[in-house]
Motif scaffolding. Structure first.
Motif, PDB file in Angstrom:
ATOM      1  N   LYS A   1      14.372   7.675  -8.997  1.00 57.00           N
ATOM      2  CA  LYS A   1      14.470   6.640  -7.950  1.00 57.00           C
ATOM      3  C   LYS A   1      14.319   5.250  -8.559  1.00 57.00           C
ATOM      4  O   LYS A   1      15.093   4.343  -8.261  1.00 57.00           O
ATOM      5  CB  LYS A   1      13.377   6.856  -6.909  1.00 57.00           C
ATOM      6  N   ASN A   2      13.344   5.103  -9.456  1.00 58.50           N
ATOM      7  CA  ASN A   2      13.008   3.757  -9.935  1.00 58.50           C
ATOM      8  C   ASN A   2      13.947   3.259 -11.024  1.00 58.50           C
ATOM      9  O   ASN A   2      13.815   2.121 -11.477  1.00 58.50           O
ATOM     10  CB  ASN A   2      11.544   3.697 -10.374  1.00 58.50           C
TER      11      ASN A   2
ATOM     12  N   ARG B   1      10.913  -2.670  -0.773  1.00 54.85           N
ATOM     13  CA  ARG B   1      10.440  -3.548  -1.860  1.00 54.85           C
ATOM     14  C   ARG B   1      11.453  -3.577  -2.998  1.00 54.85           C
ATOM     15  O   ARG B   1      11.729  -4.635  -3.570  1.00 54.85           O
ATOM     16  CB  ARG B   1       9.093  -3.005  -2.335  1.00 54.85           C
TER      17      ARG B   1
ATOM     18  N   ARG C   1       2.037  -6.956  -3.502  1.00 58.63           N
ATOM     19  CA  ARG C   1       3.357  -6.880  -4.122  1.00 58.63           C
ATOM     20  C   ARG C   1       4.021  -8.269  -4.252  1.00 58.63           C
ATOM     21  O   ARG C   1       5.100  -8.518  -3.713  1.00 58.63           O
ATOM     22  CB  ARG C   1       4.283  -5.929  -3.363  1.00 58.63           C
ATOM     23  N   PRO C   2       3.347  -9.216  -4.893  1.00 58.36           N
ATOM     24  CA  PRO C   2       3.936 -10.563  -5.045  1.00 58.36           C
ATOM     25  C   PRO C   2       5.199 -10.519  -5.919  1.00 58.36           C
ATOM     26  O   PRO C   2       5.449  -9.536  -6.613  1.00 58.36           O
ATOM     27  CB  PRO C   2       2.834 -11.340  -5.757  1.00 58.36           C
ATOM     28  N   ILE C   3       5.991 -11.605  -5.872  1.00 57.89           N
ATOM     29  CA  ILE C   3       7.187 -11.686  -6.732  1.00 57.89           C
ATOM     30  C   ILE C   3       7.155 -12.960  -7.593  1.00 57.89           C
ATOM     31  O   ILE C   3       8.190 -13.413  -8.088  1.00 57.89           O
ATOM     32  CB  ILE C   3       8.487 -11.640  -5.906  1.00 57.89           C
ATOM     33  N   ASP C   4       5.956 -13.512  -7.792  1.00 50.14           N
ATOM     34  CA  ASP C   4       5.834 -14.760  -8.556  1.00 50.14           C
ATOM     35  C   ASP C   4       6.426 -14.651  -9.961  1.00 50.14           C
ATOM     36  O   ASP C   4       7.017 -15.594 -10.482  1.00 50.14           O
ATOM     37  CB  ASP C   4       4.363 -15.192  -8.627  1.00 50.14           C
ATOM     38  N   LEU C   5       6.295 -13.484 -10.576  1.00 49.77           N
ATOM     39  CA  LEU C   5       6.806 -13.340 -11.956  1.00 49.77           C
ATOM     40  C   LEU C   5       8.338 -13.309 -11.961  1.00 49.77           C
ATOM     41  O   LEU C   5       8.991 -13.864 -12.849  1.00 49.77           O
ATOM     42  CB  LEU C   5       6.232 -12.087 -12.609  1.00 49.77           C
TER      43      LEU C   5
ATOM     44  N   ARG D   1      -1.155 -10.674 -13.844  1.00 49.34           N
ATOM     45  CA  ARG D   1      -2.574 -10.307 -13.875  1.00 49.34           C
ATOM     46  C   ARG D   1      -2.752  -8.800 -14.070  1.00 49.34           C
ATOM     47  O   ARG D   1      -3.787  -8.315 -14.501  1.00 49.34           O
ATOM     48  CB  ARG D   1      -3.227 -10.739 -12.568  1.00 49.34           C
TER      49      ARG D   1
ATOM     50  N   THR E   1       5.840  -6.534 -15.324  1.00 52.24           N
ATOM     51  CA  THR E   1       6.443  -6.179 -14.040  1.00 52.24           C
ATOM     52  C   THR E   1       7.728  -5.401 -14.287  1.00 52.24           C
ATOM     53  O   THR E   1       8.633  -5.887 -14.991  1.00 52.24           O
ATOM     54  CB  THR E   1       6.735  -7.425 -13.172  1.00 52.24           C
ATOM     55  N   VAL E   2       7.812  -4.220 -13.711  1.00 54.77           N
ATOM     56  CA  VAL E   2       8.972  -3.339 -13.951  1.00 54.77           C
ATOM     57  C   VAL E   2      10.232  -3.949 -13.348  1.00 54.77           C
ATOM     58  O   VAL E   2      11.201  -4.250 -14.049  1.00 54.77           O
ATOM     59  CB  VAL E   2       8.706  -1.931 -13.375  1.00 54.77           C
ATOM     60  N   LEU E   3      10.231  -4.171 -12.041  1.00 52.94           N
ATOM     61  CA  LEU E   3      11.436  -4.716 -11.406  1.00 52.94           C
ATOM     62  C   LEU E   3      11.667  -6.177 -11.809  1.00 52.94           C
ATOM     63  O   LEU E   3      12.806  -6.639 -11.874  1.00 52.94           O
ATOM     64  CB  LEU E   3      11.359  -4.585  -9.888  1.00 52.94           C
TER      65      LEU E   3
ATOM     66  N   ASP F   1       1.980   5.836 -10.492  1.00 52.76           N
ATOM     67  CA  ASP F   1       2.699   6.649  -9.492  1.00 52.76           C
ATOM     68  C   ASP F   1       2.304   8.120  -9.526  1.00 52.76           C
ATOM     69  O   ASP F   1       2.790   8.900  -8.711  1.00 52.76           O
ATOM     70  CB  ASP F   1       4.213   6.531  -9.707  1.00 52.76           C
TER      71      ASP F   1
ATOM     72  N   ILE G   1      -3.333  -0.943 -11.747  1.00 53.13           N
ATOM     73  CA  ILE G   1      -2.042  -1.601 -11.487  1.00 53.13           C
ATOM     74  C   ILE G   1      -1.995  -2.210 -10.083  1.00 53.13           C
ATOM     75  O   ILE G   1      -1.593  -3.356  -9.911  1.00 53.13           O
ATOM     76  CB  ILE G   1      -0.864  -0.612 -11.694  1.00 53.13           C
TER      77      ILE G   1
ATOM     78  N   ARG H   1       3.597   8.121  -2.764  1.00 48.27           N
ATOM     79  CA  ARG H   1       2.902   9.020  -3.701  1.00 48.27           C
ATOM     80  C   ARG H   1       1.657   9.629  -3.037  1.00 48.27           C
ATOM     81  O   ARG H   1       1.285  10.755  -3.334  1.00 48.27           O
ATOM     82  CB  ARG H   1       2.540   8.289  -4.990  1.00 48.27           C
TER      83      ARG H   1
HETATM   84  C1  EPZ Z   1       7.849  -0.505  -9.805  1.00 52.25           C
HETATM   85  O1  EPZ Z   1       7.435  -1.380  -8.789  1.00 52.25           O
HETATM   86  C2  EPZ Z   1       8.037   0.853  -9.122  1.00 52.25           C
HETATM   87  N1  EPZ Z   1       9.028   0.736  -8.044  1.00 52.25           N
HETATM   88  C3  EPZ Z   1       6.697   1.320  -8.530  1.00 52.25           C
HETATM   89  O2  EPZ Z   1       6.901   2.632  -8.014  1.00 52.25           O
HETATM   90  C4  EPZ Z   1       5.675   1.406  -9.663  1.00 52.25           C
HETATM   91  O3  EPZ Z   1       4.436   1.793  -9.139  1.00 52.25           O
HETATM   92  C5  EPZ Z   1       5.554   0.022 -10.332  1.00 52.25           C
HETATM   93  O4  EPZ Z   1       6.847  -0.383 -10.824  1.00 52.25           O
HETATM   94  C6  EPZ Z   1       4.589   0.041 -11.499  1.00 52.25           C
HETATM   95  O5  EPZ Z   1       4.987   1.000 -12.433  1.00 52.25           O
HETATM   96  C7  EPZ Z   1      10.340   0.654  -8.357  1.00 52.25           C
HETATM   97  O6  EPZ Z   1      10.716   0.621  -9.522  1.00 52.25           O
HETATM   98  C8  EPZ Z   1      11.297   0.602  -7.207  1.00 52.25           C
HETATM   99  P1  EPZ Z   1       5.501  -4.142 -10.826  1.00 52.25           P
HETATM  100  P2  EPZ Z   1       7.387  -2.973  -9.098  1.00 52.25           P
HETATM  101  O7  EPZ Z   1       6.251  -5.413 -10.601  1.00 52.25           O
HETATM  102  O8  EPZ Z   1       8.381  -3.334 -10.126  1.00 52.25           O
HETATM  103  C9  EPZ Z   1       2.035  -7.199 -10.030  1.00 52.25           C
HETATM  104  C10 EPZ Z   1       6.828   4.345  -6.420  1.00 52.25           C
HETATM  105  O9  EPZ Z   1       5.907   4.960  -5.870  1.00 52.25           O
HETATM  106  N2  EPZ Z   1       3.116  -8.192  -9.911  1.00 52.25           N
HETATM  107  O10 EPZ Z   1       5.620  -3.465 -12.152  1.00 52.25           O
HETATM  108  O11 EPZ Z   1       7.428  -3.666  -7.802  1.00 52.25           O
HETATM  109  C11 EPZ Z   1       2.067  -6.169  -8.907  1.00 52.25           C
HETATM  110  O12 EPZ Z   1       1.386  -6.657  -7.764  1.00 52.25           O
HETATM  111  C12 EPZ Z   1       6.724   2.846  -6.586  1.00 52.25           C
HETATM  112  O13 EPZ Z   1       7.883   4.855  -6.865  1.00 52.25           O
HETATM  113  C13 EPZ Z   1       2.778  -9.534  -9.827  1.00 52.25           C
HETATM  114  O14 EPZ Z   1       1.617  -9.896  -9.855  1.00 52.25           O
HETATM  115  O15 EPZ Z   1       5.931  -3.095  -9.701  1.00 52.25           O
HETATM  116  C14 EPZ Z   1       1.352  -5.005  -9.541  1.00 52.25           C
HETATM  117  O16 EPZ Z   1      -0.033  -5.221  -9.469  1.00 52.25           O
HETATM  118  C15 EPZ Z   1       5.411   2.288  -6.064  1.00 52.25           C
HETATM  119  N3  EPZ Z   1       3.796 -10.452  -9.711  1.00 52.25           N
HETATM  120  C16 EPZ Z   1       1.796  -5.076 -11.011  1.00 52.25           C
HETATM  121  O17 EPZ Z   1       2.240  -6.423 -11.219  1.00 52.25           O
HETATM  122  C17 EPZ Z   1       5.111 -10.078  -9.686  1.00 52.25           C
HETATM  123  O18 EPZ Z   1       5.989 -10.971  -9.606  1.00 52.25           O
HETATM  124  C18 EPZ Z   1       2.939  -4.133 -11.376  1.00 52.25           C
HETATM  125  O19 EPZ Z   1       3.971  -4.379 -10.449  1.00 52.25           O
HETATM  126  C19 EPZ Z   1       5.424  -8.704  -9.767  1.00 52.25           C
HETATM  127  C20 EPZ Z   1       4.416  -7.778  -9.878  1.00 52.25           C
END
Ligand code: EPZ
Length: 420
Positions: free
Chosen positions: A22-23, A91, A120-124, A160, A164-166, A306, A328, A372
């Motif tokens: 999915k991811n 998201r 779930r911020p998007i600042d990054l 923090r 960030t994956v996405l 996850d 995380i 999950r």
């Molecule tokens: C991806 O989400 C996955 N979703 C999530 O899977 C997974 O848990 C997550 O990566 C971590 O591995 C998809 O790929 C669709 P992040 P993503 O940006 O990219 C913080 C599932 O169950 N952050 O890596 O949205 C955030 O708050 C889902 O399949 C910022 O601070 O996660 C978190 O604490 C749930 N600023 C950490 O980073 C930002 O701009 C990791 O988030 C972006 C994120």
């Protein structure tokens, strides 16, 4: 809303085949917006999130076709505005921003809602786009990004809670069509990010270093259509491995990538689970008594967040004290109160859950809260004595393809009940 009715206490036995990740497929579907040419994506899992992303691409003007596990798309003419309601609901839809900025130099998407596991911020993501020269304006719940010129730049993408994956996927996609070279430091190393980079390179992008903390993207003028097979879903594979161990069964998992699962397989072995690798299949069964383990979720290649909820169920069945620390997301323990209804003894201390395991679980009606956590409740129901009803199963259908059918094939007494 559908529910799952489970009669627990049956060991899972047999073979299961893992679907596409999915991811990985969500950002890869978004990446098809970067070209006007036809793309074909294979091993696409049958998930509601995938259907959602297909609807979003259609709302942007792309022609899409989902047939079985093959997704064909042609984003010949697209517009830069995503459907507010559609985008708010998922998201993962944030990853259309990078392709829209790369292709059209502008993008308007709704601020993705938070969800039960955190803000779930998007600042990054926005920091990355600004490093490429984009101007960002947030108004009335929309994010407007414009970049008359998209110029490669160097940026540090760690936040923090680490990478960030996405966010990494989004910046890679925008930078692929920027002028010049972009270097992302503290890039996410997840296999799904590597899969996105492989697809982009198949489209003619020039990306090196994906899977490492430093990713270098040399912008090109245009990207062409490509075909790609999505990697298998490591989180689904981990979920079935834990379900086999939790029910004291013996399951062979086909089509998984064991090299994406080192941290999970390591912890399962430490917990007394026997793991046999044989080519692309992984056989899982208990190896005598289960042992308590301590887990901290980390960015890849650490233990994946996850799989945290699913592992908590196994530890609730394991005599002794286990500690699971979630590093995380700030609130990813929604499953704890529901597991308590099945008899689990778990205390939360800040980012850690202290599991006093070993008491048998007994079935009860429980409420799914996120993807999950729902999987964890299903595993608990399979291991518990008596009947468990998992409500709001739409959470599960977002990320697990036909999970009840796959479990039934392994001998589980589980059926889906359409709520009238
Ligand atoms: C991806 O989400 C996955 N979703 C999530 O899977 C997974 O848990 C997550 O990566 C971590 O591995 C998809 O790929 C669709 P992040 P993503 O940006 O990219 C913080 C599932 O169950 N952050 O890596 O949205 C955030 O708050 C889902 O399949 C910022 O601070 O996660 C978190 O604490 C749930 N600023 C950490 O980073 C930002 O701009 C990791 O988030 C972006 C994120």
């Amino acid at each position: 809303m559908d529910s799952l009715l489970i009669k627990g206490g049956v060991p899972l036995n047999g073979d299961v085949t893992i679907s596409g990740a999915k991811n990985a497929v969500l950002p890869i579907m978004a990446a098809t917006l970067l070209t006007a040419e036809r793309c074909v994506i294979r091993r696409v899992p049958d998930l509601s999130d995938v259907k959602f992303m297909a609807q979003i691409l259609t709302s942007l003007g792309a022609e899409v076709k989902l047939e079985g596990d093959t997704f064909t798309v042609c984003a010949a003419k697209i517009n830069p505005v995503g459907d507010y309601d559609l985008i708010r609901k998922m998201r993962g839809s944030i990853c259309i921003m990078g392709p829209l900025l790369g292709r059209l130099r502008k993008a308007t998407v709704s601020l993705p809602g938070g969800c039960v596991i955190g803000a779930r911020p998007i600042d990054l993501h926005l920091k990355g786009f600004q490093a490429l020269g984009a101007k960002i304006k947030i108004e009335a719940g929309y994010v407007h990004a414009t970049a008359p010129k998209l110029k490669g730049g160097d940026l540090f993408l760690g936040g923090r809670a680490g990478p960030t994956v996405l966010g990494t996927a989004n910046i890679m996609m925008a930078a692929s069509l920027a002028e010049g070279v972009t270097i992302i430091e503290s890039a996410a190393c997840e296999p799904e990010v590597v899969d996105v980079a492989n697809f982009l390179n198949a489209m003619g992008a020039k990306i090196v270093g994906a899977g490492s903390p430093t990713v270098t993207i040399t912008g090109v003028k245009k990207l062409h259509g490509a075909e790609h097979e999505v990697i298998p879903d490591r989180i689904e594979a981990a979920t079935f491995a834990i379900a086999a161990a939790a029910t004291n069964g013996e399951v062979t998992i086909h089509g998984a990538r064991a090299d994406h699962l080192h941290a999970v397989l390591d912890k399962l072995r430490e917990a007394g689970v026997k793991i046999e690798r044989n080519g692309a299949s992984i056989k899982v069964k208990r190896n005598g008594k289960l042992k308590p383990v301590d887990i901290t979720t980390l960015p890849y290649s650490g233990f994946p967040t996850d799989v945290q909820a699913q592992m908590m169920v196994l530890m609730a069945l394991t005599p002794g004290i286990s500690i699971i620390t979630e590093r995380i997301f700030e609130s990813r323990f929604m499953h704890v109160s529901e597991l308590a209804r099945l008899g689990a003894d778990i205390a939360i201390e800040g980012p850690s859950a202290i599991i006093k395991g070993g008491k048998p679980l007994s079935g009860a009606p429980v409420m799914a809260s996120d993807l999950r956590a729902s999987a964890a409740l299903v595993i608990a129901g399979l291991a518990a004595r008596g009947k468990t009803q998992v409500n709001r199963v739409y959470h599960l259908d977002r990320g697990y393809e036909k999970i009840d059918a796959k479990l039934r094939k392994l001998g589980a007494r589980i059926e889906r009940v359409q709520e009238t």
